[in-house]
Design a protein around this motif. Sequence first.
Motif, PDB file in Angstrom:
ATOM      1  N   TRP A 150     -12.329   4.924   1.569  1.00 53.18           N
ATOM      2  CA  TRP A 150     -12.166   3.861   2.573  1.00 53.18           C
ATOM      3  C   TRP A 150     -13.505   3.644   3.255  1.00 53.18           C
ATOM      4  CZ3 TRP A 150     -13.029   4.834   7.746  1.00 53.18           C
ATOM      5  CH2 TRP A 150     -12.962   6.165   8.159  1.00 53.18           C
ATOM      6  N   THR A 151     -13.738   2.420   3.713  1.00 49.18           N
ATOM      7  CA  THR A 151     -15.069   2.097   4.197  1.00 49.18           C
ATOM      8  C   THR A 151     -15.109   1.424   5.567  1.00 49.18           C
ATOM      9  OG1 THR A 151     -14.953   0.079   2.888  1.00 49.18           O
ATOM     10  CG2 THR A 151     -16.180   1.889   1.951  1.00 49.18           C
ATOM     11  N   ARG A 206     -17.357   2.757  -7.643  1.00 47.41           N
ATOM     12  CA  ARG A 206     -17.123   4.153  -7.259  1.00 47.41           C
ATOM     13  C   ARG A 206     -15.898   4.776  -7.925  1.00 47.41           C
ATOM     14  NH1 ARG A 206     -18.161   1.387  -2.626  1.00 47.41           N
ATOM     15  NH2 ARG A 206     -16.053   1.641  -1.836  1.00 47.41           N
ATOM     16  N   TYR A 238      -3.400  -0.303  -1.951  1.00 41.15           N
ATOM     17  CA  TYR A 238      -4.232   0.900  -1.840  1.00 41.15           C
ATOM     18  C   TYR A 238      -3.416   2.165  -2.113  1.00 41.15           C
ATOM     19  CZ  TYR A 238      -8.276  -1.248   0.624  1.00 41.15           C
ATOM     20  OH  TYR A 238      -9.383  -1.962   0.972  1.00 41.15           O
ATOM     21  N   TYR A 239      -4.106   3.147  -2.635  1.00 45.35           N
ATOM     22  CA  TYR A 239      -3.633   4.535  -2.721  1.00 45.35           C
ATOM     23  C   TYR A 239      -2.320   4.703  -3.479  1.00 45.35           C
ATOM     24  CZ  TYR A 239      -7.063   4.582   1.057  1.00 45.35           C
ATOM     25  OH  TYR A 239      -8.189   4.388   1.816  1.00 45.35           O
ATOM     26  N   ALA A 296     -12.896   3.009  -6.060  1.00 43.42           N
ATOM     27  CA  ALA A 296     -12.578   4.417  -5.810  1.00 43.42           C
ATOM     28  C   ALA A 296     -11.338   4.894  -6.562  1.00 43.42           C
ATOM     29  CB  ALA A 296     -12.427   4.671  -4.311  1.00 43.42           C
ATOM     30  N   HIS A 323       0.828  -1.200   0.000  1.00 42.58           N
ATOM     31  CA  HIS A 323       0.000   0.000   0.000  1.00 42.58           C
ATOM     32  C   HIS A 323       0.869   1.260   0.000  1.00 42.58           C
ATOM     33  CE1 HIS A 323      -3.233  -2.699   0.890  1.00 42.58           C
ATOM     34  NE2 HIS A 323      -2.834  -2.957   2.123  1.00 42.58           N
ATOM     35  N   ASN A 324       0.255   2.348  -0.481  1.00 48.81           N
ATOM     36  CA  ASN A 324       0.847   3.691  -0.354  1.00 48.81           C
ATOM     37  C   ASN A 324       2.208   3.839  -1.051  1.00 48.81           C
ATOM     38  OD1 ASN A 324      -1.362   4.428   1.264  1.00 48.81           O
ATOM     39  ND2 ASN A 324      -0.365   3.584   3.079  1.00 48.81           N
ATOM     40  N   SER A 378      -7.517  -0.186  -3.968  1.00 56.03           N
ATOM     41  CA  SER A 378      -8.436   0.950  -3.884  1.00 56.03           C
ATOM     42  C   SER A 378      -7.694   2.285  -3.918  1.00 56.03           C
ATOM     43  CB  SER A 378      -9.224   0.875  -2.574  1.00 56.03           C
ATOM     44  OG  SER A 378     -10.146  -0.182  -2.624  1.00 56.03           O
ATOM     45  N   ILE A 438      -4.981   1.846   6.610  1.00 52.97           N
ATOM     46  CA  ILE A 438      -4.155   2.114   5.421  1.00 52.97           C
ATOM     47  C   ILE A 438      -4.207   3.599   5.073  1.00 52.97           C
ATOM     48  CG2 ILE A 438      -3.721   1.463   3.027  1.00 52.97           C
ATOM     49  CD1 ILE A 438      -5.384  -1.115   3.592  1.00 52.97           C
ATOM     50  N   LYS A 439      -5.393   4.195   5.258  1.00 51.14           N
ATOM     51  CA  LYS A 439      -5.534   5.633   4.966  1.00 51.14           C
ATOM     52  C   LYS A 439      -4.641   6.465   5.894  1.00 51.14           C
ATOM     53  CE  LYS A 439      -7.433   7.732   2.484  1.00 51.14           C
ATOM     54  NZ  LYS A 439      -6.874   8.474   1.306  1.00 51.14           N
ATOM     55  N   ASP A 499      -9.518  -0.405   6.378  1.00 47.81           N
ATOM     56  CA  ASP A 499      -9.151   0.595   5.365  1.00 47.81           C
ATOM     57  C   ASP A 499      -8.582   1.848   6.025  1.00 47.81           C
ATOM     58  OD1 ASP A 499     -10.204  -1.127   3.519  1.00 47.81           O
ATOM     59  OD2 ASP A 499     -11.732   0.234   2.751  1.00 47.81           O
TER      60      ASP A 499
END
Lengths: 230, 445
Positions: free
Chosen positions: B208-209, A119, A61-62, A100, A41-42, A80, B216-217, B213
């Motif tokens: 993110w949900t 999304r 992710y991201y 997303a 991720h990231n 995502s 990770i955010k 998530d």
Amino acid sequence: METLTFDLDKKPLREINQFLHGDASTLNGKSIVIENPNGAHNIAVGLKADVEVTIKGHAGYYAAGMNQLAKVVVEGSVGSGVAENMMSGHVHVKGFASNAAGATANGGLLVIDGDAGLRCAIALKGADIVVGGSVGSFSAFMAQAGNLVILGDAGEGLGDSIYEARLFVRGKVKSLGADCEEKVMGPEERKILVDLLSRSGHGDVDPDSFKLYGSARTLYHFHVDNAGAY
Amino acid sequence: MSDQSHKIPQTEPRFSATFDTSTMSEIRRAAATGIYDIRGGGAKRKLPHFDDLLFLGASVSRYPLEGYREKCGTDVVLGTRFAKKPIHLKTPVTIAGMSFGALSGPAKESLGRGASAVGTSTTTGDGGMTPEERGHSTTLVYQYLPSRYGMNPDDLRKADAIEVVVGQGAKPGGGGMLLGQKITKRVAKMRCLPEGIDQRSSCRHPDWTGPDDLEIKIAELREITDWEKPIYVKVGATRPYFDVALAVKAGADVVVLDGMQGGTAATQEVFIEHVGIPILAAIRPAVQALQDMGMHRKVQLIVSGGIRNGADVAKALALGADAVAIGTAALVALGDNDPHLEEEYKKLGTTAGAYDDWHEGRDPAGITTQDPELMKRVDPVQAGRRLANYLSVMTMEAQVIARACGKSHLHNLEPEDLVALTVEASAMAKVPLAGTTWIPGVTKY
């Protein structure tokens, strides 16, 4: 162009991202290769220099989140939120993208060669997104500005509560969301579409095979007759 | 006959407690318009609150500190868990998130001036950061909201801390509203919206949900800011034990917990009054979650929603919070709902002290408006000074109480210093009913 290679198997992501956040004058014009991403991720988030980053595999992710100026190429699929809140630059995903993709992106170009999940382009704020395949349901939800080009199909509720973004779809739309309607594609919109197709490697695709969708603008002001749509 | 009937005693006209005048006026308004009532502020109904708690103070069994002479610390450090640059505030009273858009530019500047003068932080809101706000706030917390209106990585890097907003006390589970009267050209441009529309903010983050998530955010935000900034997670008070535990698991440095008395710029009245729980009921479960995880005082807890004076500050800290945040009270200090504007409030069909139609943008005090003429009424220097005075008073009041309890720092206050006046408050705050050792749900009467 000078190329530097990082191996995520051997170097922590923190160190690679820290390097990529270095002084723009030393990074500009450089080419960075990240090997063995293995879905981390990231990767390459928060870039702010005119640098080219190639991720040799799948990212989590991201990937390239909040990108500014940089060109990031993912030679695989992404999780995502790829290029979420991108401000400028260019992100190219050669595989598929999860949910997303390009969320809230303000500027720059996101190109996804494969399909994108749910999304896609949610709350888009001005960026351009081109999806070579299809997008999942609820794409372009509350999309405010910018352009989403879909060469395949769109799922349910496309463009629900959309503001001023433009949605170009070549395939079938399963259903439109509240306040999203088909529009007549004028010369201005056609020009935008042709340019985006050209910049995303789809210059040979006929722009007249697309339909344009946008806001009916009936939900811009609270009104009792629209209560069911809120 | 008529003479006789005249002599029969009449019962006085009796209003229903259930269908009181406020309820009936709302029924008539709803019937006339067909749409729910929208207003600003927090819950107005009477709720169990800090007024239902008392400090015991020192006497024979406890030793007080000398007022004005013996030191009683008030500072707090936020973000000690992971951030390279934690925030060090001189007072535990911070300014809650309020947006430029909901508030006028001069009002935001006043908040920055007042907070900075006493060494505390201000917080942005939906719509992003303005240069004026950054310039006048020594310590500025940048809210990262579901709408992401005005969100950009440059401002993220300029902030001193980042607050991931999951919800707020006035409307947990709901998104923001900013009606067309306040979507001026500048506000529209910052939020990338058409001018003059009724803005709806989303209630969920777009990318993110769930708690996994969120982890990770938070990691993404840390990576982008090179692990320098403290990262807060703000939740509306609903299920505080689980929400706080999940925020800590997701990697938060600080948890902000907002009770239902906490204000909003605009949302449905039914939402404000009927969703969420009072802050008094939320603090102990939140602290319990931190204690169960071994993270109390390691992950800091900021509580908000109805904090009005130093006693409220002291009580919140005694229950285990590290700091508090004020919103409504700060606006009152700037001049909101001031009786000297009574004539103008009357013209709006309300009265000073009750004005809450902040969404209409016609605030006579110039605070909750984007009207260029009205906002001129706020002098940021004077209003900032009033806020600084008020924040100083709150801090000193809290010190008065802490010294009386024999505590050399506000953070040394503890539940043992408190008793409750009502059974409800006793059960919620988990302190004994005054004069007894009884805590409902904890000890037997």
